[in-house]
Design a protein around this motif. Structure first.
Motif, PDB file in Angstrom:
ATOM      1  N   PRO A   1       0.833  -1.206   0.000  1.00 22.88           N
ATOM      2  CA  PRO A   1       0.000   0.000   0.000  1.00 22.88           C
ATOM      3  C   PRO A   1       0.864   1.251   0.000  1.00 22.88           C
ATOM      4  O   PRO A   1       1.964   1.271   0.571  1.00 22.88           O
TER       5      PRO A   1
ATOM      6  N   TYR B   1       0.582   3.894   1.633  1.00 26.78           N
ATOM      7  CA  TYR B   1       0.776   4.491   2.955  1.00 26.78           C
ATOM      8  C   TYR B   1       1.610   3.624   3.878  1.00 26.78           C
ATOM      9  O   TYR B   1       1.788   3.954   5.044  1.00 26.78           O
TER      10      TYR B   1
ATOM     11  N   THR C   1      -7.346  -4.177   3.641  1.00 28.58           N
ATOM     12  CA  THR C   1      -6.848  -2.805   3.702  1.00 28.58           C
ATOM     13  C   THR C   1      -7.582  -1.923   2.706  1.00 28.58           C
ATOM     14  O   THR C   1      -8.081  -2.388   1.679  1.00 28.58           O
TER      15      THR C   1
ATOM     16  N   ASP D   1      -7.011   1.798   0.533  1.00 27.49           N
ATOM     17  CA  ASP D   1      -5.972   2.717   0.087  1.00 27.49           C
ATOM     18  C   ASP D   1      -6.576   3.642  -0.959  1.00 27.49           C
ATOM     19  O   ASP D   1      -7.178   3.176  -1.933  1.00 27.49           O
TER      20      ASP D   1
ATOM     21  N   SER E   1      -5.382   6.920  -3.371  1.00 29.80           N
ATOM     22  CA  SER E   1      -4.234   7.716  -3.792  1.00 29.80           C
ATOM     23  C   SER E   1      -4.622   8.583  -4.983  1.00 29.80           C
ATOM     24  O   SER E   1      -5.424   8.177  -5.826  1.00 29.80           O
TER      25      SER E   1
ATOM     26  N   THR F   1      -1.856  10.412  -0.556  1.00 24.17           N
ATOM     27  CA  THR F   1      -2.343   9.056  -0.276  1.00 24.17           C
ATOM     28  C   THR F   1      -2.946   9.032   1.123  1.00 24.17           C
ATOM     29  O   THR F   1      -2.542   9.802   2.003  1.00 24.17           O
TER      30      THR F   1
ATOM     31  N   GLY G   1      -5.548   6.170   3.803  1.00 26.81           N
ATOM     32  CA  GLY G   1      -6.086   4.815   3.863  1.00 26.81           C
ATOM     33  C   GLY G   1      -6.204   4.317   5.280  1.00 26.81           C
ATOM     34  O   GLY G   1      -5.964   5.046   6.250  1.00 26.81           O
TER      35      GLY G   1
ATOM     36  N   THR H   1      -5.333   0.623   7.343  1.00 30.72           N
ATOM     37  CA  THR H   1      -4.813  -0.746   7.284  1.00 30.72           C
ATOM     38  C   THR H   1      -5.754  -1.747   7.939  1.00 30.72           C
ATOM     39  O   THR H   1      -5.527  -2.953   7.847  1.00 30.72           O
TER      40      THR H   1
END
Length: 577
Positions: free
Chosen positions: A128, A130, A184, A186, A188, A202, A204, A206
């Motif tokens: 990912p 991040y 997860t 994400d 971006s 970005t 997100g 997890t």
């Protein structure tokens, strides 16, 4: 291949994939069972032996504390830092997130080496955007522990953009990558100028993904049926129901019917958690939704209609769904691996397939292998098996067209693959379609038991099709879409029913008086309802699917009794009881 290729790997929370560039174009590699997707699961047995993938996942119901899943949520983090408590203890299993991830990567390496018939030692692995340095370094260590030199840790949104071909656009582009996977989330925002990528922002979470929705739905099912929401079988059933509701309006489990509307109500707070991250990413990038050129979807959870509707609401535009969301990141990693290895520098993508290419499958259905508008060169394949017992060959009809039924498409050729006769489902025949830059279709069929290949070359007709014939085929596919889809749904439901009924009859006969009169009467009644629908003059696909599912649910107890009896007989033969 003379020079070992560089692997492209998507090390996912729920599933992982591996690919290579072969003959100038990227392909994802399948294991010995024909599956390109490997569950990111590892089971550590009491004796210390380790199993990976689907084999490990099947152990979860019996050994939930020994089966490790969603380890991506833990990698590169200190104990307790992840904010998520798994049902297993890595310390008690005497392993670590890096070591577990290494086992998954080692398995993917073995899949590649089996498919390529040579050793590989280098890879590009995605993470990912991040992920921090600790998480990225831990992923790299896992690769090294698996015997791989990790040439690059690639951000997943960049990989997704590569898969969607956005790197080939010369003009200035701004895109958002909305990646909602199993474990997860994400988001971006990227800027591309003449093939150069820059991640503008970005964001997100997890700890947000399809696994969380599975647990929410499992809680709902458990409450309705008086079951435990922690029972792994309920969680697995919830996942199956969720997937079914992405394509259908209703799904059933253990007599409980669940509608898509009910799922959407459960999922709305879950999906709402992605909004703040999307708004933050846009704000950090200094980009308004209307300034985006594309919004692309990645991750299996984006197949849900609610997710696609939600993305449309946030960004004010229709999302790009042209790629398989489960495979986009792995495909992008493979492209990056090909660029690093130099095998994509001279690639010239000349044309696209005007119509879909596939084969006829059991029941007279069209099974698409290379979809319409696929850029060539292209390669794809699937694994097939024998549909009836004692079958000693498989006739493969190569078809072209957009209709659901094989009879309504054009036949380009046919080949027959011999194999040893055996029980239903015992044969494994891999079928691969490959179109080169000249538009020549090569069909290869391999019996995996004997490794005997049967090949066919079809020149021109795969790509060189008159415009009026293409227009005619597409127009017919639209005109008959409703009827075609109904007939496909009926055929698939009919095949499932015809497979289930003999198994039910055999189970009733085998169990005899061991089953109560009440349970037997319920099963017999459900079976009669299925037979009546099969013999009806009108094809009511929805009713047949519902009746077949009800019969399947009603026979769950029979399956458990048969398994218990088989175990007792096995123990008795070994003198253990």
């Amino acid at each position: 291949m003379s020079t070992p290729p560089i692997l492209g790997i998507d090390l996912g929370t729920t599933n992982s994939l591996v690919g290579v560039v072969d003959s100038g174009f990227p392909i994802l590699l399948a294991d010995e069972h024909g599956s390109r997707s490997t569950p990111s699961a590892v089971c550590v047995a009491a004796d210390g032996s380790v199993s990976v993938g689907a084999v490990a996942l099947r152990q979860r119901a019996l050994h939930p504390t020994r089966t490790i899943t969603s380890v991506k949520r833990l990698i590169g983090r200190r104990p307790g830092e992840a904010g998520w408590a798994p049902p297993y203890s890595l310390s008690e299993l005497q392993t670590s997130p890096v070591e577990v991830s290494a086992e998954i990567l080692k398995h993917l390496k073995e899949v590649a080496e089996r498919a390529l018939e040579q050793s590989v030692s280098q890879a590009v692995i995605t993470v990912p955007a991040y992920f921090n340095d600790a998480q990225r370094n831990a992923t790299k260590r896992a690769g090294e522990l698996a015997g791989l030199e990790v040439l690059r840790i690639l951000s997943e949104p960049t990989a997704a953009a590569l898969a969607y071909g956005l790197d080939k656009l010369a003009e200035h582009q701004k895109i958002a990558v909305y990646d909602l996977g199993g474990g997860t989330f994400d988001i971006s925002v990227l800027e591309m100028r003449e093939g150069t990528f820059q991640v503008l922002s970005t964001a997100g979470d997890t700890q947000l993904g399809g696994d969380d929705l599975d647990r929410l739905l499992a809680g709902y099912i458990a409450q309705k049926l008086g079951l435990s929401p922690d029972d792994i079988r309920v969680v697995e059933a919830a996942e199956a129901v969720k997937k079914r509701l992405s394509a259908e309006d209703t799904a059933a489990y253990n007599g409980l019917e669940i509608t898509r509307g009910e799922l959407d109500k459960i999922a709305r707070p879950w999906i709402e958690r992605t909004r703040i991250h999307c708004l933050r990413a846009l704000s950090d990038a200094g980009v308004k939704p209307e300034e985006l050129d594309e919004v692309i979807l990645v991750g299996g959870s984006t197949r849900m209609p609610l997710v696609r509707t939600y993305v449309r609401e946030i960004f004010g535009r229709e999302p790009n769904t042209s790629q398989n969301p489960d495979e986009a990141i792995a495909l992008g990693a493979t492209i990056q691996a090909g660029i690093l290895g130099g095998s994509l520098r001279q690639v010239l993508l000349l044309d696209v397939t005007p119509l879909s290419l596939g084969i006829e499958t059991f029941g007279g259905l069209m099974n698409i292998i290379i979809p319409r508008n696929t850029t060539i060169p292209a390669k794809a394949g699937e694994m097939f098996t024998n549909a009836v017992a004692n079958q000693d060959s498989m006739l493969i009809r190569i078809l072209q067209g957009e209709r659901e039924l094989a009879k309504d498409n054009w036949e380009l050729g046919r080949i027959e693959v011999p194999f040893p006769a055996g029980p239903k489902g015992s044969a494994r025949v891999g079928v691969q379609f490959s179109i080169d830059a000249d538009g020549i279709l090569h069909v290869l069929a391999r019996d995996t038991a004997t490794n005997q290949d049967t090949t066919l070359e079809i020149r021109g007709t795969a790509v060189d099709v008159a415009d009026e014939r293409v227009e005619q085929m597409i127009a017919e596919s639209v005109d008959f879409a409703f009827e075609d889809m109904n007939e496909r749904i009926w055929t698939e439901a009919k095949l499932k029913a015809e497979e289930l009924l003999p198994a039910v009859d055999a189970a009733l006969e085998q169990l005899g008086d061991a089953i109560s009169d009440e349970d037997k009467a319920a099963v017999v009644s459900q079976a009669a309802a299925v037979r009546a629908l099969l013999n009806a003059a009108e094809h009511d696909a929805k009713a047949l699917k519902t009746a077949t599912q009800a019969l399947d649910d009603a026979t769950q107890s029979l399956a458990v009794m048969l398994i218990d009896r088989a175990m007792e007989e096995s123990l008795a033969r070994r003198g253990l009881v």
